[in-house]
Design a protein around this motif. Structure first.
Motif, short mmCIF file in Angstrom:
data_model
loop_
_atom_site.label_atom_id
_atom_site.label_comp_id
_atom_site.label_asym_id
_atom_site.label_seq_id
_atom_site.Cartn_x
_atom_site.Cartn_y
_atom_site.Cartn_z
N ASP A 121 0.86 -1.19 0.00
CA ASP A 121 0.00 0.00 0.00
C ASP A 121 0.90 1.24 0.00
N VAL A 122 1.32 1.68 -1.17
CA VAL A 122 2.27 2.79 -1.26
C VAL A 122 1.61 4.14 -1.06
N ARG A 123 0.29 4.20 -1.06
CA ARG A 123 -0.41 5.46 -0.82
C ARG A 123 -1.05 5.52 0.56
N GLY A 124 -0.89 4.46 1.34
CA GLY A 124 -1.48 4.43 2.66
C GLY A 124 -0.44 4.22 3.75
N LYS A 125 -0.46 3.04 4.36
CA LYS A 125 0.40 2.78 5.52
C LYS A 125 1.89 2.74 5.16
N ALA A 126 2.22 2.40 3.89
CA ALA A 126 3.63 2.31 3.49
C ALA A 126 4.11 3.55 2.75
N PHE A 127 3.35 4.65 2.83
CA PHE A 127 3.70 5.83 2.04
C PHE A 127 5.06 6.40 2.44
N GLN A 128 5.30 6.56 3.73
CA GLN A 128 6.54 7.20 4.18
C GLN A 128 7.76 6.34 3.86
N SER A 129 7.69 5.06 4.17
CA SER A 129 8.82 4.18 3.89
C SER A 129 9.09 4.08 2.39
N TYR A 130 8.04 4.05 1.61
CA TYR A 130 8.21 3.95 0.15
C TYR A 130 8.86 5.21 -0.42
N GLN A 131 8.43 6.38 0.06
CA GLN A 131 9.04 7.62 -0.39
C GLN A 131 10.51 7.72 0.04
N GLY A 132 10.83 7.18 1.21
CA GLY A 132 12.23 7.14 1.63
C GLY A 132 13.08 6.27 0.72
N PHE A 133 12.52 5.13 0.30
CA PHE A 133 13.23 4.28 -0.65
C PHE A 133 13.47 4.99 -1.98
N LEU A 134 12.44 5.72 -2.46
CA LEU A 134 12.59 6.44 -3.72
C LEU A 134 13.67 7.52 -3.61
N SER A 135 13.75 8.18 -2.45
CA SER A 135 14.78 9.22 -2.27
C SER A 135 16.17 8.62 -2.32
N LEU A 136 16.37 7.49 -1.63
CA LEU A 136 17.69 6.85 -1.65
C LEU A 136 18.04 6.35 -3.05
N ALA A 137 17.05 5.84 -3.76
CA ALA A 137 17.32 5.32 -5.11
C ALA A 137 17.64 6.45 -6.07
N GLU A 138 16.98 7.58 -5.92
CA GLU A 138 17.23 8.71 -6.83
C GLU A 138 18.60 9.33 -6.59
N GLY A 139 19.12 9.23 -5.37
CA GLY A 139 20.43 9.81 -5.08
C GLY A 139 21.56 9.13 -5.81
N GLY A 140 21.46 7.80 -5.98
CA GLY A 140 22.52 7.08 -6.68
C GLY A 140 23.84 7.13 -5.94
N THR A 141 24.92 7.30 -6.67
CA THR A 141 26.26 7.31 -6.08
C THR A 141 26.68 8.70 -5.61
N GLY A 142 26.48 9.70 -6.45
CA GLY A 142 26.94 11.05 -6.12
C GLY A 142 25.85 11.99 -5.65
N GLY A 143 24.57 11.62 -5.77
CA GLY A 143 23.49 12.47 -5.31
C GLY A 143 23.08 13.49 -6.36
N VAL A 144 21.95 14.13 -6.12
CA VAL A 144 21.43 15.14 -7.04
C VAL A 144 21.97 16.53 -6.73
N GLY A 145 22.71 16.67 -5.65
CA GLY A 145 23.28 17.96 -5.29
C GLY A 145 22.63 18.56 -4.06
N PRO A 146 23.39 19.31 -3.26
CA PRO A 146 22.82 19.93 -2.05
C PRO A 146 21.69 20.90 -2.40
N GLY A 147 20.57 20.74 -1.69
CA GLY A 147 19.42 21.60 -1.89
C GLY A 147 18.54 21.21 -3.05
N GLN A 148 18.88 20.15 -3.81
CA GLN A 148 18.12 19.77 -5.01
C GLN A 148 17.19 18.59 -4.76
#
Length: 503
Positions: A256-283
């Protein structure tokens, strides 16, 4: 010539190991490294809170409001750190019991309706309003359990009774504090306090049978709480949802990515989007109202998104370095109180950091525990940074550091902060001063002109004890009055020119 030839003959790894051993053996290595690591961690926290809080701050009063507020709290925390360094360990130990009483009073005040706040915002009445600021007494409780536990359990003898002993007394105080925190209710902070108390007991040398009993009792309570949470409804369903989300995070398949698992799922997406070097400070994109609690509980996801794997690894290495140097300081300390205090504070802060990182990356269930010295928070930042002052004080009172300061003076940072030289007696400084014997007069007794009493001495026929000091028979080196041995059968004749030799 021999040393130069030997140095040239060494391989590069041997020379590197020699340099490392040289740095590790320096007197102020632990002291400087603790202060440096704490400064780096708080600097990372200030930058990341400033970056992750801009969106929510823009809705209130200004873009930088919450970030600047966090910096003010860090400054107050550094003032508390300076006070912890300035105070003698004996003074800190004397304040342990008043600190415990104050903590219990504050935890009771939180439960009073109209006094405690935060029930609507976060589901727990855990704060006290102090004008425009709020204070969380449970943050103080975890440090109190470490400070008072080190004071109460150090210098204790062996266990005489299985129930009436100092370990059980400390467990009773812990149960009282944890019970007050559960009444708020704040299960995450209660778990932190239990872990700190357990670390105090383990480092204090609790017998193995007590550890087995506590683990068994904790397992029974955990199973009972899980059953009540599952079938009790209400808030229990919220706890059950966290366990279900934890199972989904381990399997990598969120239900349930829009309900009880919303926060954990969004955290996973943030870590995945950062990759190796990240998107940059403030971005970061997650901070634009996608990731709840981006500046608090899930700030490590923002670190991973903006700085990538490199920045996340750096944060983990900083906490790992703090753990290693803190435990090394505990092993090098000769004061039982400072040894126990340093080990407990280090393990408590580092374990809390890895629990927070663990549930952000999906290895542990979400508990709502903040990332120490990095997450946004008032009382948490002040108390955690201040407790690192106690750890630095323990490193400052290592025997090598004390001896070096007595011989060569204080280092530059101590002179800049106007810190006094450490007390060589450590946490028992006041006790040792009170127990110091009074020095007797070392002036020789003048010879009497008349004969002494002719009464026979009660020690007649015994050999007098051999003097242990330069002035007589005192073990501490003090000189007593010299008396001639009476001659058997008659009075002592005054002899002003010859002194009878002692046997």
């Amino acid at each position: 010539m021999t040393q130069d030839t030997t140095a040239r003959g060494q391989s590069a790894p041997d020379r590197l190991r020699a340099h490392i051993r040289d740095y590790l053996s320096r007197p102020f290595f632990d002291y400087f490294l603790i202060l440096s690591v704490v400064a780096l961690i708080t600097a990372v926290g200030a930058v990341m809170v400033l970056s992750s809080s801009t969106t929510w701050s823009a809705l209130d009063s200004g873009v930088w409001t919450q970030g600047l507020r966090h910096m003010v709290f860090l400054f107050v925390g550094y003032v508390v750190l300076w006070l912890a360094l300035w105070m003698r360990p004996s003074m800190i130990r004397r304040l342990a019991t008043p600190l415990l009483l104050l903590t219990i009073v504050l935890l009771c005040a939180v439960l009073i309706p109209g006094v405690g706040t935060g029930l609507v915002e976060s589901g727990a009445r855990s704060w006290l309003a102090l004008g425009p600021f709020t204070f969380q007494p449970s943050e103080l409780a975890k440090v109190t359990l470490a400070v008072w536990g080190a004071h109460y359990l150090s210098d204790r003898g062996p266990v005489r009774h299985w129930l009436n002993n100092h370990y059980m007394h400390y467990c009773g105080v812990t149960v009282l504090i944890v019970g007050l925190i559960l009444r708020q209710p704040d299960v995450g902070m209660a778990v932190v306090c239990l872990s700190v108390a357990g670390l105090v007991l383990v480092f204090a040398g609790i017998p193995g049978r007590f550890i087995t009993g506590m683990v068994a009792a904790g397992g029974v309570l955990a199973v009972g709480y899980a059953l009540v949470s599952t079938f009790g409804g209400g808030e229990g369903n919220y706890r059950t949802h966290r366990l279900e989300v934890y199972k989904d995070a381990l399997l990598g398949d969120f239900d349930d990515v829009r309900g009880k698992a919303f926060q954990s799922y969004q955290g996973f997406l943030s870590l995945a989007e950062g990759g190796t070097g990240g998107v940059g400070p403030g971005q970061s994109r997650a901070k634009w109202f996608y990731l709840p609690e981006a500046k608090n509980d899930f700030i490590f996801a923002i670190i991973g998104e903006e700085t990538g794997l490199v920045g996340g690894t750096l944060v983990i290495l900083l906490f790992g370095a703090l753990g290693l140097v803190g435990l090394r300081c505990a092993m090098r300390s000769t004061d039982p109180y400072l040894k126990l205090l340093a080990a407990t504070l280090t393990a408590g802060v580092v374990s809390q950091a890895f629990v927070n990182i663990g549930y952000v990356v999906g290895l542990l269930p979400v508990t709502g525990i903040q990332l120490p010295m990095i997450s946004s928070g008032g009382s948490s930042a002040i108390i955690t940074v201040g407790s690192m002052g106690l750890l630095a004080s323990a490193a400052r009172h290592e025997p090598e550091a004390v001896s070096t300061m007595q011989s060569y003076g204080r280092p530059a940072i101590d002179r800049l902060l106007r810190l006094r030289e450490p007390d060589p007696a450590g946490s028992r400084g006041a006790v040792r001063r009170r127990a110091r014997p009074v020095r007797q007069s070392t002036e020789p007794v003048t010879h009497r002109r008349g004969p002494r009493s002719s009464a026979p001495s009660s020690t007649e026929g015994r050999q007098p004890p051999r003097p242990t000091g330069p002035g007589g028979g005192s073990v501490t080196g003090g000189a007593g009055s010299r008396r001639r041995r009476p001659r058997p059968g008659g009075p002592v004749r005054p002899d002003h020119h010859h002194t009878r030799r002692r046997g």
